[in-house]
Design an enzyme around this catalytic site. Structure first.
Site, PDB file in Angstrom:
ATOM      1  N   ARG A   1      93.623  10.289  83.842  1.00 35.54           N
ATOM      2  CA  ARG A   1      93.230  10.089  85.233  1.00 35.54           C
ATOM      3  C   ARG A   1      91.948   9.257  85.219  1.00 35.54           C
ATOM      4  O   ARG A   1      91.183   9.290  84.251  1.00 35.54           O
ATOM      5  CB  ARG A   1      92.974  11.425  85.932  1.00 35.54           C
TER       6      ARG A   1
ATOM      7  N   LYS B   1      91.610  18.452  85.333  1.00 36.66           N
ATOM      8  CA  LYS B   1      91.480  19.228  86.562  1.00 36.66           C
ATOM      9  C   LYS B   1      91.184  20.691  86.246  1.00 36.66           C
ATOM     10  O   LYS B   1      91.710  21.246  85.287  1.00 36.66           O
ATOM     11  CB  LYS B   1      92.762  19.137  87.391  1.00 36.66           C
TER      12      LYS B   1
ATOM     13  N   HIS C   1      95.931   4.919  88.607  1.00 33.21           N
ATOM     14  CA  HIS C   1      97.021   5.892  88.501  1.00 33.21           C
ATOM     15  C   HIS C   1      98.341   5.202  88.143  1.00 33.21           C
ATOM     16  O   HIS C   1      99.232   5.826  87.572  1.00 33.21           O
ATOM     17  CB  HIS C   1      97.164   6.665  89.807  1.00 33.21           C
TER      18      HIS C   1
ATOM     19  N   ARG D   1      98.679   5.365  84.528  1.00 32.39           N
ATOM     20  CA  ARG D   1      99.052   6.728  84.111  1.00 32.39           C
ATOM     21  C   ARG D   1     100.553   6.942  84.319  1.00 32.39           C
ATOM     22  O   ARG D   1     101.239   7.488  83.450  1.00 32.39           O
ATOM     23  CB  ARG D   1      98.235   7.732  84.925  1.00 32.39           C
TER      24      ARG D   1
ATOM     25  N   HIS E   1      99.485  18.341  83.036  1.00 32.66           N
ATOM     26  CA  HIS E   1     100.131  18.965  84.185  1.00 32.66           C
ATOM     27  C   HIS E   1     100.213  20.477  83.974  1.00 32.66           C
ATOM     28  O   HIS E   1     100.657  20.928  82.915  1.00 32.66           O
ATOM     29  CB  HIS E   1     101.551  18.418  84.380  1.00 32.66           C
TER      30      HIS E   1
ATOM     31  N   TYR F   1     109.294  12.234  86.436  1.00 34.99           N
ATOM     32  CA  TYR F   1     109.502  11.036  85.621  1.00 34.99           C
ATOM     33  C   TYR F   1     110.917  10.960  85.065  1.00 34.99           C
ATOM     34  O   TYR F   1     111.375   9.884  84.698  1.00 34.99           O
ATOM     35  CB  TYR F   1     108.472  10.989  84.483  1.00 34.99           C
TER      36      TYR F   1
END
Length: 299
Positions: A149, A173, A245, A248, A271, A280
């Site tokens: 990110r 995150k 992004h 990414r 994730h 994806y």
């Protein structure tokens, strides 16, 4: 409790007890602040503990009327749920007024991704004769090589780069750390930048361990990365809307198309849920469908 008191305590709770990133804290507090502003505008003298489900529905309906998209509405509701969860934890309310509220269906959209030739076109447009160009090349190579990110890139520390092992430690995150691999080309371009550019900067206090710096020796900002990439895409003649992004997404898409294990990609992207990574696989199916349509004799 007054709204200013509630918002201050909510912010402290998110920072200290939930250990959320500054961006997440700011977003959640902003959501609760919007609700307060709505109540003031409607002339409703409701303190935080007096907010009802009906008032929240009126607030969300107002957001719809203002043209706020489903995704933004869902994110706002998520912030409000966090706020009233905090209120319950502090024994300020007994019932959560957001319990019966459902987020609008946002659908699952396929993220934009660049093809590998487009990646090469983007890299080829960089002017490597300048210090900024060397930094840009290193930034893009790291983003595409490791799927970071933009916030993770800007906070990347030199002490967390294990070049010999080909890994970097990244703070993602929720302040969760993870190890991500970094390719040889990315490491080579990063080394060019560190030795040829960063090593000659007047580094400001507090930025000594940041890998990527501005020309003034301060940590590189997210805005700088966004604007640099946008200008580069225009120079390269790419008509897609490109952001950090996008790289990414391209990283994940190319891995899945190449047959990479979904769990491995989930780990590299950071994730929390495999469901997020599964989007994806839809890109991969679209690619396979296109191949069949174009090349199968009976299609």
């Amino acid at each position: 409790m007054t709204w200013p008191q509630a918002l201050r305590q909510f912010q402290g709770y998110l920072q200290l007890e939930k250990s959320l990133s500054p961006n997440s804290v700011e977003a959640y507090v902003r959501d609760a602040t919007k609700l307060h502003q709505f109540l003031v505008g409607e002339g409703v003298p409701a303190r935080p503990e007096q907010v009802t489900t009906r008032l929240l529905r009126d607030f969300l309906n107002t957001l719809t009327g203002l043209g706020l998209g489903a995704t933004s509405q869902a994110r706002t509701l998520s912030g409000l749920k966090a706020f009233f969860s905090f209120m319950i934890m502090e024994d300020l309310i007994r019932l959560d007024p957001t319990d019966t509220l459902e987020a609008p269906k946002t659908g699952r959209h396929l993220p934009d991704a660049l093809s590998y030739p487009e990646i090469e076109t983007l890299l080829g447009a960089i002017d490597l004769s300048t210090d900024e160009g060397l930094r840009t090349r290193a930034v893009l190579e790291v983003l595409y090589s490791s799927g970071l990110r933009v916030s993770e890139l800007c906070e990347l520390k030199l002490s967390n780069i294990a070049a010999e092992q080909g890994f970097m430690k990244v703070l993602g995150k929720g302040n969760k750390e993870r190890l991500v691999p970094v390719g040889r080309e990315a490491l080579k371009q990063l080394n060019f930048y560190l030795r040829g550019v960063r090593g000659h900067l007047d580094i400001k206090p507090g930025a000594e361990d940041h890998a990527f710096l501005s020309q003034r020796g301060r940590p590189l900002s997210r805005i700088t990365v966004f604007t640099t990439l946008k200008k580069l895409a225009e120079q390269a003649g790419l008509r897609k809307t490109i952001s950090p992004h996008t790289l990414r997404h391209s990283f994940a898409t190319h891995l899945i198309e190449g047959g990479a294990d979904l769990r491995a990609v989930q780990e590299m992207l950071g994730h929390a849920s495999i469901t997020t990574t599964e989007i994806y696989t839809h890109l991969d199916r679209d690619y396979l469908r296109q191949v069949i349509t174009e090349f199968h004799p009976r299609s």
